[in-house]
Design an enzyme around this catalytic site. Structure first.
Site, PDB file in Angstrom:
ATOM      1  N   CYS A   9      58.751  37.930  46.605  1.00  0.00           N
ATOM      2  CA  CYS A   9      59.932  36.991  46.736  1.00  0.00           C
ATOM      3  C   CYS A   9      60.771  37.354  47.871  1.00  0.00           C
ATOM      4  O   CYS A   9      60.549  38.337  48.534  1.00  0.00           O
ATOM      5  CB  CYS A   9      60.716  37.384  45.356  1.00  0.00           C
ATOM      6  SG  CYS A   9      59.708  37.257  43.662  1.00  0.00           S
ATOM      7  N   ARG A  54      55.704  35.270  53.303  1.00  0.00           N
ATOM      8  CA  ARG A  54      55.334  36.195  52.178  1.00  0.00           C
ATOM      9  C   ARG A  54      54.989  35.387  50.802  1.00  0.00           C
ATOM     10  O   ARG A  54      54.366  36.191  50.142  1.00  0.00           O
ATOM     11  CB  ARG A  54      56.637  36.769  51.693  1.00  0.00           C
ATOM     12  CG  ARG A  54      57.226  37.591  52.792  1.00  0.00           C
ATOM     13  CD  ARG A  54      58.880  37.728  52.639  1.00  0.00           C
ATOM     14  NE  ARG A  54      59.314  38.615  51.449  1.00  0.00           N
ATOM     15  CZ  ARG A  54      59.690  39.696  51.525  1.00  0.00           C
ATOM     16  NH1 ARG A  54      59.432  40.386  52.575  1.00  0.00           N
ATOM     17  NH2 ARG A  54      59.588  40.618  50.462  1.00  0.00           N
ATOM     18  N   TRP A  75      57.817  34.358  43.871  1.00  0.00           N
ATOM     19  CA  TRP A  75      56.439  34.651  43.654  1.00  0.00           C
ATOM     20  C   TRP A  75      56.431  35.055  42.107  1.00  0.00           C
ATOM     21  O   TRP A  75      56.728  36.188  41.882  1.00  0.00           O
ATOM     22  CB  TRP A  75      56.006  35.723  44.698  1.00  0.00           C
ATOM     23  CG  TRP A  75      54.656  36.440  44.317  1.00  0.00           C
ATOM     24  CD1 TRP A  75      54.250  37.220  43.477  1.00  0.00           C
ATOM     25  CD2 TRP A  75      53.434  35.690  44.854  1.00  0.00           C
ATOM     26  NE1 TRP A  75      52.815  37.415  43.572  1.00  0.00           N
ATOM     27  CE2 TRP A  75      52.318  36.511  44.296  1.00  0.00           C
ATOM     28  CE3 TRP A  75      53.083  34.513  45.560  1.00  0.00           C
ATOM     29  CZ2 TRP A  75      51.021  36.219  44.577  1.00  0.00           C
ATOM     30  CZ3 TRP A  75      51.760  34.416  45.817  1.00  0.00           C
ATOM     31  CH2 TRP A  75      50.874  35.281  45.312  1.00  0.00           C
ATOM     32  N   ASN A 109      64.343  40.645  43.430  1.00  0.00           N
ATOM     33  CA  ASN A 109      62.958  40.757  43.790  1.00  0.00           C
ATOM     34  C   ASN A 109      62.456  41.882  43.074  1.00  0.00           C
ATOM     35  O   ASN A 109      63.516  43.085  43.026  1.00  0.00           O
ATOM     36  CB  ASN A 109      62.748  41.104  45.302  1.00  0.00           C
ATOM     37  CG  ASN A 109      62.750  39.764  46.228  1.00  0.00           C
ATOM     38  OD1 ASN A 109      62.906  38.975  45.773  1.00  0.00           O
ATOM     39  ND2 ASN A 109      62.843  40.198  47.494  1.00  0.00           N
ATOM     40  N   GLY A 110      61.522  42.163  42.652  1.00  0.00           N
ATOM     41  CA  GLY A 110      61.004  43.369  41.763  1.00  0.00           C
ATOM     42  C   GLY A 110      60.542  43.188  40.467  1.00  0.00           C
ATOM     43  O   GLY A 110      60.559  41.641  40.221  1.00  0.00           O
ATOM     44  N   GLU A 113      32.408  48.195  48.422  1.00  0.00           N
ATOM     45  CA  GLU A 113      33.530  47.360  48.973  1.00  0.00           C
ATOM     46  C   GLU A 113      33.645  48.020  50.544  1.00  0.00           C
ATOM     47  O   GLU A 113      34.039  47.040  51.333  1.00  0.00           O
ATOM     48  CB  GLU A 113      34.797  47.869  48.116  1.00  0.00           C
ATOM     49  CG  GLU A 113      36.238  47.259  48.592  1.00  0.00           C
ATOM     50  CD  GLU A 113      36.194  45.893  49.014  1.00  0.00           C
ATOM     51  OE1 GLU A 113      35.259  45.242  48.572  1.00  0.00           O
ATOM     52  OE2 GLU A 113      37.140  45.506  49.644  1.00  0.00           O
ATOM     53  N   LYS A 150      34.287  45.360  53.844  1.00  0.00           N
ATOM     54  CA  LYS A 150      35.306  45.339  54.847  1.00  0.00           C
ATOM     55  C   LYS A 150      34.962  45.556  56.234  1.00  0.00           C
ATOM     56  O   LYS A 150      35.162  44.757  57.014  1.00  0.00           O
ATOM     57  CB  LYS A 150      36.090  46.620  54.383  1.00  0.00           C
ATOM     58  CG  LYS A 150      37.474  46.704  53.882  1.00  0.00           C
ATOM     59  CD  LYS A 150      38.120  45.655  53.279  1.00  0.00           C
ATOM     60  CE  LYS A 150      37.697  44.127  52.882  1.00  0.00           C
ATOM     61  NZ  LYS A 150      37.949  43.998  51.488  1.00  0.00           N
ATOM     62  N   GLU A 186      32.838  42.298  57.366  1.00  0.00           N
ATOM     63  CA  GLU A 186      33.759  41.023  57.390  1.00  0.00           C
ATOM     64  C   GLU A 186      34.827  41.137  58.540  1.00  0.00           C
ATOM     65  O   GLU A 186      34.916  39.910  59.153  1.00  0.00           O
ATOM     66  CB  GLU A 186      34.284  40.433  56.244  1.00  0.00           C
ATOM     67  CG  GLU A 186      35.561  41.378  55.748  1.00  0.00           C
ATOM     68  CD  GLU A 186      36.121  40.979  54.266  1.00  0.00           C
ATOM     69  OE1 GLU A 186      36.884  41.601  53.744  1.00  0.00           O
ATOM     70  OE2 GLU A 186      36.425  39.581  54.284  1.00  0.00           O
ATOM     71  N   HIS A 202      13.743  55.993  49.044  1.00  0.00           N
ATOM     72  CA  HIS A 202      12.695  54.824  48.777  1.00  0.00           C
ATOM     73  C   HIS A 202      12.888  53.601  49.681  1.00  0.00           C
ATOM     74  O   HIS A 202      12.144  52.720  49.633  1.00  0.00           O
ATOM     75  CB  HIS A 202      13.337  54.402  47.408  1.00  0.00           C
ATOM     76  CG  HIS A 202      13.346  55.134  46.402  1.00  0.00           C
ATOM     77  ND1 HIS A 202      11.852  55.794  45.808  1.00  0.00           N
ATOM     78  CD2 HIS A 202      14.066  55.993  45.745  1.00  0.00           C
ATOM     79  CE1 HIS A 202      12.373  56.636  44.876  1.00  0.00           C
ATOM     80  NE2 HIS A 202      13.582  56.701  44.890  1.00  0.00           N
ATOM     81  N   LYS A 235      40.485  32.764  52.907  1.00  0.00           N
ATOM     82  CA  LYS A 235      41.280  33.372  52.130  1.00  0.00           C
ATOM     83  C   LYS A 235      40.746  33.055  50.916  1.00  0.00           C
ATOM     84  O   LYS A 235      40.465  34.072  49.995  1.00  0.00           O
ATOM     85  CB  LYS A 235      42.683  33.430  52.268  1.00  0.00           C
ATOM     86  CG  LYS A 235      43.512  34.368  51.618  1.00  0.00           C
ATOM     87  CD  LYS A 235      43.220  35.807  51.841  1.00  0.00           C
ATOM     88  CE  LYS A 235      43.684  36.859  50.899  1.00  0.00           C
ATOM     89  NZ  LYS A 235      42.838  38.058  50.942  1.00  0.00           N
TER      90      LYS A 235
HETATM   91  C1  AGP Z   1      37.290  40.375  50.571  1.00  0.00           C
HETATM   92  O1  AGP Z   1      37.803  40.885  51.772  1.00  0.00           O
HETATM   93  C2  AGP Z   1      37.116  38.866  50.711  1.00  0.00           C
HETATM   94  N1  AGP Z   1      38.425  38.232  51.164  1.00  0.00           N
HETATM   95  C3  AGP Z   1      36.315  38.078  49.591  1.00  0.00           C
HETATM   96  O2  AGP Z   1      35.089  38.783  49.309  1.00  0.00           O
HETATM   97  C4  AGP Z   1      37.242  37.891  48.310  1.00  0.00           C
HETATM   98  O3  AGP Z   1      37.378  38.959  47.432  1.00  0.00           O
HETATM   99  C5  AGP Z   1      36.437  36.687  47.085  1.00  0.00           C
HETATM  100  O4  AGP Z   1      36.337  35.585  48.201  1.00  0.00           O
HETATM  101  C6  AGP Z   1      37.029  36.606  46.155  1.00  0.00           C
HETATM  102  O5  AGP Z   1      38.085  36.053  46.119  1.00  0.00           O
HETATM  103  P1  AGP Z   1      39.116  35.967  45.031  1.00  0.00           P
HETATM  104  O6  AGP Z   1      39.627  37.361  44.731  1.00  0.00           O
HETATM  105  O7  AGP Z   1      40.278  35.201  45.592  1.00  0.00           O
HETATM  106  O8  AGP Z   1      38.542  35.229  43.723  1.00  0.00           O
END
Ligand code: AGP
Length: 614
Positions: free
Chosen positions: A2, A27, A76, A102-103, A487, A491, A494, A510, A609
């Site tokens: 927020c 934000r 938010w 906010n919070g 994970e 990172k 990507e 293996h 995103k």
């Molecule tokens: C990860 O850094 C990515 N942005 C991507 O893998 C993301 O986690 C995936 O597209 C899932 O998105 P969501 O959590 O909004 O469903």
């Protein structure tokens, strides 16, 4: 998260508030509103709207609000869905007190019940509205606004930045900060409050930053800051040198780095109100499953994509360990076409930061078509995932802007720890003592995350130079360490475009060991006590082939230092809580490597995103 803006001066407040809110748009928000003291009518006017600021501006069109003092807010959603009624500002019963916040007010339910019993009526589902009614209660006792505000704030538990105005003292803005940012903008014949610096930069570069527990009373000619006990506080005025774009990132070069640094706060918010202060037990009021239904769950299917899927891999270990329910983790894009063998005796858990991922939504529909109940973990209130699921647990990470997910993942992990304890408790497998031990540990996580960043960031910057020109990087680990490796490798891939692969350490010989030759970086995650010795043997295998090993290990694991090339240290915690800390160095390593390679960190090529199409 927020945004708050407050103005007091000689100019028309409404356009300044809207402009300030527009500068906080980055934000993220789902509704907006302003309240101004209309000099003509001698009254407080509130205008608010669900949706973008343009909707709010449309509602303001043609309205002649003559006012030189006011508050604005972009919301938010956390408590209550995005709607006109839940948008801030909120007021008391009489309409004489207006607040923005906010919070999270952790004890709002008990306060609300008490206020209702005293005859107050509420217009929204928010935690914020209790603040206005509490102030009203104290005003009834003939306190002035400042005292009533202070007394009300003393009753609140949680994190908050609050701005308030009152009809009886229209020449003042009141504000307080506790664990949620708030700044004061110092102008000439006018002053501002805001949750973030960009909101005031068009009007002033002179800023004071409130600390936790500090109150301020702002008039057009001055600002009085005091501490929790009312003692005056003398505060330096900072001259802000950043431009507006830099200020949005709070001085960080990228949103991703800002969001990595926000993780202690995001984890704290996500835990907020979910641990009983007296007993230490987990409280998940948002789950409507009865104990009987939980005991009867025959299997859990966790379904998600990308980073959220990786959180699910950690969740599987936690739930199987604490609640002894078999868990299968599936990629949503696979699950939806697999004709999965699910039925009404099972529970499907979907995880999604955005709540709008097309494949995850399709998975929900698939599960529901097979009469399987769906529990969602998501960061966006009112998102499609939230609306279509039977139960929702929100992560309170705040909006995540960088494409690479960081704080969404760590808040998903702590939510899964809470959920696993909760399920274990309901099934009679986790004692209250054990739950309390784990939740005590959870409360230490924000501080430990801070430490992980502070202790390792400088070294990681240096190690990123080693990775800069590599073709491939391998991540190895076992159990929960392997889950986090997956994970970590995503990172790096990507945002730096370096090929990376995560391996269960025991799988090395293996096949992939053939690629571990001189100078190839291997990131070894070795925090799980049960498998430590086994992973150490795997480290020896790759070291024997002259690979360069960077280990991520517990502070207490002194032996590791002599067996690898570099070590990043993590505080000691329960095995189940290590992943939340462990992922942070992998995020920073990916970030600094991408910066070294000159990549567009916040907007990596070919990626979006939110993946709302198949
Ligand atoms: C990860 O850094 C990515 N942005 C991507 O893998 C993301 O986690 C995936 O597209 C899932 O998105 P969501 O959590 O909004 O469903």
């Amino acid at each position: 998260m927020c945004g708050i803006v407050g103005y007091i001066g000689n100019r028309q407040a409404a356009p300044i508030l809207i402009d300030g809110l527009a500068r906080l748009e980055y934000r993220g928000y789902d509704s907006a509103g302003i309240a101004v003291f209309d000099d003509g009518r001698q009254d407080l006017e509130i205008v608010k709207a669900k949706g973008r600021l343009s909707e709010l501006s449309e509602r303001l069109n043609g309205r002649r609000l003559s006012s030189v003092v006011g508050l604005g807010h972009t919301r938010w959603a956390t408590h209550g869905r995005p709607s006109d009624a839940n948008a801030h500002p909120h007021c008391d019963c009489s309409g004489a007190v207006v607040v923005v916040h906010n919070g999270i007010i952790e004890n709002y339910l008990e306060l609300k019940e008490d206020l209702i019993a005293r005859g107050h009526s509420f217009r929204s589902e928010t935690d914020t509205e209790v603040i206005a009614h509490l102030i009203e209660e104290f005003l009834k006792e003939s306190y002035d606004m400042e005292t009533a505000f202070r007394r009300a704030v003393r009753r609140l538990q949680g994190s908050f930045a609050i701005g308030a105005i009152c009809k009886s003292e229209p020449e003042k803005l009141f504000a307080v900060r506790n664990e949620s940012p708030l700044i004061i903008g110092i102008g000439s014949g006018e002053n501002f409050i805001a949750s973030d610096i960009p909101a005031v930069l068009s009007y002033t570069r002179d800023v004071q930053i409130l600390n936790d527990g500090e109150f301020c009373v702002v008039t057009k000619s001055g600002v009085i800051i005091s501490d929790i006990d009312g003692a005056l506080v003398n505060k330096d005025v900072m001259k802000i040198q950043w431009d507006a774009k830099g200020a949005e990132k709070a001085g960080y070069p990228h949103f991703m780095l800002k969001e990595i640094h926000e993780q202690p706060r995001a984890v704290k918010d996500t835990l907020s109100g979910r641990i009983d202060r007296k007993t230490g037990d987990v409280v998940l009021n948002e789950i409507s499953l009865t104990d009987q239904q939980i005991k009867a769950i025959s299997k859990i299917n966790i379904v998600a994509c990308g980073t959220a899927y990786h959180a699910g891999l950690v969740g599987r270990h936690l739930i199987e360990n604490l609640a002894r329910i078999p868990v299968e983790v599936s990629l949503a894009s696979e699950f939806r076409y697999a004709d999965p063998m699910i039925d009404e005796s099972m529970l499907t858990i979907v995880i999604s930061q955005s709540g709008e991922t097309a494949d995850t939504l399709a998975a929900i529909r698939e599960a529901k078509a097979k009469a399987c109940r769906v529990l969602a973990i998501t960061n966006v209130v009112g998102s499609s995932v939230a609306r279509e699921s039977d139960d929702v647990i929100y992560t309170w990470a705040g909006p995540e802007i960088a494409v690479a997910s960081t704080k969404a993942y760590t808040t998903q992990l702590v939510t899964l720890v809470l959920l696993a304890i909760y399920l274990g408790r309901r099934r009679g497998l986790v004692s209250l003592e054990e739950a309390k031990r784990l939740t005590d540990e959870l409360q230490r996580l924000p501080g430990n995350l801070q430490k992980v960043i502070a202790d390792n960031e400088e070294n990681i910057r240096r190690y990123a130079k080693l990775l800069r020109d590599c073709e491939s990087v391998f991540y190895i680990g076992r159990g929960l360490d392997y889950a986090v490796s997956q994970e970590g490798q995503l990172k790096l891939k990507e945002i730096s475009y370096i090929h990376a692969e995560a391996l269960a350490a025991g799988e090395l010989k293996h096949g992939t060991l053939a690629l571990c030759v001189e100078g190839v970086p291997v990131i070894a995650l070795v925090t799980q006590k049960k498998t430590r010795e086994k992973t150490r043997s795997n480290i020896k295998e790759v070291k024997a082939r002259d690979a360069t090993v960077i280990a991520l290990a517990r502070e207490s694991d002194h032996e590791i230092a002599g067996e690898v090339d570099y070590v990043l240290w993590l505080p000691d915690m329960d095995d189940m809580l290590m992943p939340t800390m462990l992922v942070v160095p992998t995020q920073l390593l990916a970030y600094y490597t991408a910066v070294e390679r000159g990549c567009d960190v916040d907007k990596p090529r070919n990626l979006a995103k939110s993946v709302t199409v198949e």
